[in-house]
Design an enzyme around this catalytic site. Structure first.
Site, short mmCIF file in Angstrom:
data_model
loop_
_atom_site.label_atom_id
_atom_site.label_comp_id
_atom_site.label_asym_id
_atom_site.label_seq_id
_atom_site.Cartn_x
_atom_site.Cartn_y
_atom_site.Cartn_z
N SER A 124 0.86 -1.18 0.00
CA SER A 124 0.00 0.00 0.00
C SER A 124 0.89 1.23 0.00
O SER A 124 2.05 1.17 0.43
CB SER A 124 -0.86 -0.01 1.27
OG SER A 124 -1.52 1.22 1.44
N TYR A 137 -1.53 -0.22 10.76
CA TYR A 137 -1.59 -0.54 9.33
C TYR A 137 -0.32 -0.06 8.63
O TYR A 137 0.31 -0.82 7.88
CB TYR A 137 -2.83 0.09 8.71
CG TYR A 137 -3.05 -0.30 7.27
CD1 TYR A 137 -3.50 -1.58 6.95
CD2 TYR A 137 -2.80 0.59 6.24
CE1 TYR A 137 -3.71 -1.96 5.63
CE2 TYR A 137 -3.00 0.22 4.91
CZ TYR A 137 -3.45 -1.04 4.62
OH TYR A 137 -3.65 -1.42 3.31
#
Length: 168
Positions: A124, A137
């Protein structure tokens, strides 16, 4: 993203091993495949080493080879770090980072033996840039980036491609 990956693989005529924690979701994906697509469903917690070993063993038993590993499992919980429990932090890293480590670790020996294969990991932009309320995250995705960069350098001498995607 998982459904798109499955569709692309299906379009290429791949035989698929579908793995995730939720068997119901896996069965829905399997049911949506075009007739004639070979696929097996193996419920797997990618953070569990024995489950990952079983996944790789079953894939090899069924199809005799693995050509591409797609590391796509992952999730996030978004809150200020002061509100994030240690348990949630640990679980996000267990799935998002340890899962990539385990799947890669147990598929690479097969790729090294045949001197071919591709490891495709979905990371990501959160692996390059942190953001508010994304501590766990982002930490997991930054870890994935470092892990896969190291794997890239190790695997290239075995003719194994290592690709890390950073959507976002």
């Amino acid at each position: 993203a998982a459904r798109i990956i499955v569709r692309v693989a299906e379009d290429e005529g791949a035989r698929l091993v579908l793995a995730a924690r939720r068997e119901g979701a896996l069965n829905q994906v399997a049911a949506s495949l075009r007739p004639g697509t070979e696929a097996i469903v193996i419920p797997t917690d990618v953070g569990d080493e024995e489950a990952v070993k079983n996944l790789v063993d079953q894939a090899l038993q069924r199809f005799g080879t693995i050509d591409v590993l797609v590391n796509n499992a992952g999730y996030g919980a978004f809150a200020p770090i002061t509100d994030l429990s240690a348990e949630k932090f640990d679980d996000i890293l267990r799935v998002n980072l340890r899962g990539v480590f385990l799947c890669t670790k147990y598929v690479l020996p097969h790729f090294y033996q045949k001197q071919a294969g591709s490891v495709v990991t979905v990371s990501s932009l959160a692996g390059k840039h942190g953001f508010s309320n994304g501590a766990a995250y982002c930490a997991s995705k930054f870890g994935v980036m470092g892990l896969m960069e190291s794997v890239f350098h190790e695997a290239r001498s075995h003719n194994v491609r290592v690709i890390t995607l950073t959507p976002g």
